[in-house]
Scaffold this motif. Sequence first.
Motif, PDB file in Angstrom:
ATOM      1  N   THR A   1       0.828  -1.220   0.000  1.00 26.08           N
ATOM      2  CA  THR A   1       0.000   0.000   0.000  1.00 26.08           C
ATOM      3  C   THR A   1       0.860   1.267   0.000  1.00 26.08           C
ATOM      4  OG1 THR A   1      -0.170   0.011   2.407  1.00 26.08           O
ATOM      5  CG2 THR A   1      -1.942  -1.067   1.197  1.00 26.08           C
ATOM      6  N   LEU A   2       2.145   1.112   0.299  1.00 27.14           N
ATOM      7  CA  LEU A   2       3.031   2.283   0.243  1.00 27.14           C
ATOM      8  C   LEU A   2       3.779   2.339  -1.095  1.00 27.14           C
ATOM      9  CD1 LEU A   2       4.343   2.170   3.912  1.00 27.14           C
ATOM     10  CD2 LEU A   2       2.688   3.771   2.952  1.00 27.14           C
ATOM     11  N   GLY A   3       3.419   1.450  -1.994  1.00 22.58           N
ATOM     12  CA  GLY A   3       3.965   1.524  -3.348  1.00 22.58           C
ATOM     13  C   GLY A   3       5.001   0.474  -3.691  1.00 22.58           C
TER      14      GLY A   3
ATOM     15  N   ARG B   1      -9.900  -3.213   0.301  1.00 26.24           N
ATOM     16  CA  ARG B   1      -8.730  -4.027  -0.059  1.00 26.24           C
ATOM     17  C   ARG B   1      -8.658  -4.237  -1.574  1.00 26.24           C
ATOM     18  NH1 ARG B   1      -5.946  -6.991   3.454  1.00 26.24           N
ATOM     19  NH2 ARG B   1      -5.788  -8.749   2.040  1.00 26.24           N
TER      20      ARG B   1
ATOM     21  N   ALA C   1      -7.400  -1.049  -2.920  1.00 25.04           N
ATOM     22  CA  ALA C   1      -5.973  -0.861  -2.617  1.00 25.04           C
ATOM     23  C   ALA C   1      -5.090  -1.857  -3.360  1.00 25.04           C
ATOM     24  CB  ALA C   1      -5.746  -0.996  -1.115  1.00 25.04           C
TER      25      ALA C   1
ATOM     26  N   LEU D   1      -4.903  -4.992  -2.923  1.00 23.01           N
ATOM     27  CA  LEU D   1      -4.392  -6.048  -2.058  1.00 23.01           C
ATOM     28  C   LEU D   1      -4.997  -7.398  -2.417  1.00 23.01           C
ATOM     29  CD1 LEU D   1      -4.300  -4.236   1.399  1.00 23.01           C
ATOM     30  CD2 LEU D   1      -2.388  -4.831  -0.077  1.00 23.01           C
TER      31      LEU D   1
ATOM     32  N   ARG E   1      -0.481   1.591  -8.537  1.00 20.48           N
ATOM     33  CA  ARG E   1      -0.076   1.147  -7.202  1.00 20.48           C
ATOM     34  C   ARG E   1       0.599   2.281  -6.419  1.00 20.48           C
ATOM     35  NH1 ARG E   1       2.474  -4.713  -6.171  1.00 20.48           N
ATOM     36  NH2 ARG E   1       0.342  -5.209  -5.685  1.00 20.48           N
ATOM     37  N   LYS E   2       1.284   3.163  -7.113  1.00 19.38           N
ATOM     38  CA  LYS E   2       1.974   4.259  -6.417  1.00 19.38           C
ATOM     39  C   LYS E   2       1.076   5.489  -6.261  1.00 19.38           C
ATOM     40  CE  LYS E   2       6.860   3.250  -6.726  1.00 19.38           C
ATOM     41  NZ  LYS E   2       6.919   1.878  -7.133  1.00 19.38           N
TER      42      LYS E   2
ATOM     43  N   VAL F   1      -2.174   5.092  -5.009  1.00 21.52           N
ATOM     44  CA  VAL F   1      -3.169   4.776  -3.984  1.00 21.52           C
ATOM     45  C   VAL F   1      -2.448   4.282  -2.732  1.00 21.52           C
ATOM     46  CG1 VAL F   1      -3.467   2.450  -4.939  1.00 21.52           C
ATOM     47  CG2 VAL F   1      -5.205   3.372  -3.459  1.00 21.52           C
ATOM     48  N   THR F   2      -2.953   4.669  -1.582  1.00 19.82           N
ATOM     49  CA  THR F   2      -2.387   4.135  -0.346  1.00 19.82           C
ATOM     50  C   THR F   2      -3.504   3.930   0.673  1.00 19.82           C
ATOM     51  OG1 THR F   2      -0.643   4.365   1.289  1.00 19.82           O
ATOM     52  CG2 THR F   2      -1.726   6.377   0.619  1.00 19.82           C
ATOM     53  N   MET F   3      -3.187   3.159   1.691  1.00 19.16           N
ATOM     54  CA  MET F   3      -4.255   2.763   2.620  1.00 19.16           C
ATOM     55  C   MET F   3      -3.787   2.862   4.068  1.00 19.16           C
ATOM     56  SD  MET F   3      -6.527  -0.679   2.387  1.00 19.16           S
ATOM     57  CE  MET F   3      -7.539  -1.303   3.702  1.00 19.16           C
TER      58      MET F   3
ATOM     59  N   PHE G   1      -4.698   1.326   7.695  1.00 17.51           N
ATOM     60  CA  PHE G   1      -5.449   0.187   8.225  1.00 17.51           C
ATOM     61  C   PHE G   1      -6.080   0.512   9.584  1.00 17.51           C
ATOM     62  CE2 PHE G   1      -2.158  -1.465   5.447  1.00 17.51           C
ATOM     63  CZ  PHE G   1      -2.842  -2.383   4.686  1.00 17.51           C
TER      64      PHE G   1
ATOM     65  N   VAL H   1       0.036  -0.742  11.573  1.00 20.06           N
ATOM     66  CA  VAL H   1       1.175  -1.664  11.506  1.00 20.06           C
ATOM     67  C   VAL H   1       2.417  -0.804  11.326  1.00 20.06           C
ATOM     68  CG1 VAL H   1       2.227  -3.558  10.221  1.00 20.06           C
ATOM     69  CG2 VAL H   1      -0.254  -3.420  10.404  1.00 20.06           C
ATOM     70  N   MET H   2       3.381  -0.985  12.208  1.00 16.62           N
ATOM     71  CA  MET H   2       4.614  -0.198  12.116  1.00 16.62           C
ATOM     72  C   MET H   2       5.763  -1.084  11.658  1.00 16.62           C
ATOM     73  SD  MET H   2       4.083   2.989  13.145  1.00 16.62           S
ATOM     74  CE  MET H   2       2.469   3.021  12.375  1.00 16.62           C
TER      75      MET H   2
ATOM     76  N   LEU I   1      11.106   4.377  -1.796  1.00 18.90           N
ATOM     77  CA  LEU I   1      10.694   3.522  -2.923  1.00 18.90           C
ATOM     78  C   LEU I   1      10.521   4.339  -4.197  1.00 18.90           C
ATOM     79  CD1 LEU I   1       7.935   1.195  -1.406  1.00 18.90           C
ATOM     80  CD2 LEU I   1      10.234   0.537  -2.083  1.00 18.90           C
TER      81      LEU I   1
ATOM     82  N   ARG J   1       2.484   8.593   7.215  1.00 23.27           N
ATOM     83  CA  ARG J   1       3.209   7.732   6.268  1.00 23.27           C
ATOM     84  C   ARG J   1       2.456   7.635   4.942  1.00 23.27           C
ATOM     85  NH1 ARG J   1       4.056   2.095   8.974  1.00 23.27           N
ATOM     86  NH2 ARG J   1       1.808   2.077   8.683  1.00 23.27           N
ATOM     87  N   ALA J   2       1.132   7.671   5.030  1.00 23.74           N
ATOM     88  CA  ALA J   2       0.318   7.636   3.806  1.00 23.74           C
ATOM     89  C   ALA J   2       0.276   9.023   3.156  1.00 23.74           C
ATOM     90  CB  ALA J   2      -1.093   7.156   4.129  1.00 23.74           C
TER      91      ALA J   2
END
Lengths: 235, 240
Positions: free
Chosen positions: A136-138, B47, B50, B52, B74-75, B77-79, B81, B85-86, B101, B145-146
Amino acid sequence: MGLIIQGVLGAFHLIFSGNPDIIEISLRSVKVSGIATLIAFVFGLPIGLVIGLYDFKGKHIVRGLFNGLLGIPTVVLGLILYLILVPLGPFGSLKLIYTEMGISLGQAILVLPIVISLVAGSVSLIRSEIRELAITLGAGELEASIAVIREAIGGVILSIVAAFNRAVAELGVALMIGGNIFVKGSALNTRVLTTSIQMYTARGEIDLAIALGVILLFIVFGVSMISNVIQSRLT
Amino acid sequence: MTLIELKGISKQYGSQVVLEDINIEIKKNEIMVIMGHSGAGKTTLLRIMALLEPPSKGVYKYKGNPVKINGFFRKKVTMVFQSPVMFRGSVYDNIAYGLKLRGIEKKEIRDKVRNVLSLVELEGTEKATARKLSGGEQQRVALARALVLEPELLLMDEPTTNLDPTNVALIERVIMELARKNNTTVVIATHNLFQAKRLADRVAHLYSGKLVEIGDADKIFENPGVEITQKFITGELRSE
């Protein structure tokens, strides 16, 4: 009881007096089992990662097989390898019987399932959430897999430590493939800590057996403690 | 302008149908709230959006073109949760991950991380161990982070469940600002009706895997078009 106390005192005297035979045997143990762990790690890490990261048909059977092999009796493995590696055996031409490399290979086979199972287990535990987060972060599939491996580093280190400790502490393979050969000054010696302990105990030289036992315990605990420090720093 | 389009989306796990023939168009820069009881299929829908998991049936389009699972979308869209989650490491490591990335330079990453941390009121926490933060702080790091990736589409799955009112208010404020100023389209899945009222431009009501109603938030909350939504709003509807 007196025999044990006498043995322990004699052991410490032997350790701190720097007995060259004991030093040689101890260093050989570390070297032989270190090489075994390295070989097992080189082959076991990718296999463990594939099992941990991906779903495929028969995955449970493969995992079950490696988990089952965790408890293989070392004497049985030693016997099988002996029959394979003796001069008249199918791999006799490799001339590995009664050599340090022979012991290393045997121990590598012994500890390979440990590396595979622990790596696969630690990766599969965190795979789902870390992989999905990375995606989800690419991240692509490869980048997501790398993220999972980085997160599972504690399990990877644990697999190395467990493999080394199992290798350095086993007797069956070292005895049957190595032969416990020791001639002063020879480059062909194969005596390691476990085979020496067995031999000195059988001979009644308890102080020597205890000294080597203490060294073996120091090595095992030392490696575990170092790995704990590394793990805590990394995680 | 339509940003994404879901046409005839269905999802089935074995014989269990989780989503059935979902048709939704999401416009650019809007806040779309997908509301419904737990188990209605909201998370599964997010999901799929996203990337997934693929839908069992149907078409997912971005700006009129079918989305490919490993494509450039994919780059975009972000999600976020429901449970944050770290990654192992610091807050900085977590927020910088997606930027690295994308091949962004170190200095720019540092600036972006600082700015986004200020947005979620976590200034000066760059070096803190992410997993040692409180639940609310971790969720704010997850949001940062998103956000730092400046996504075109931000998906949020029950982002404030189990958070205290201060953290809820902060996260909602950031979401509102984001949609207004950054041209980000936000899709939030929630069973929290009050949150849906506070945030939504438009609302989609999912019930037992089916889309029962979709429309402007004001209109749906004041005068729902179907009885099942009316019952959901008044609290009379029980989950199936």
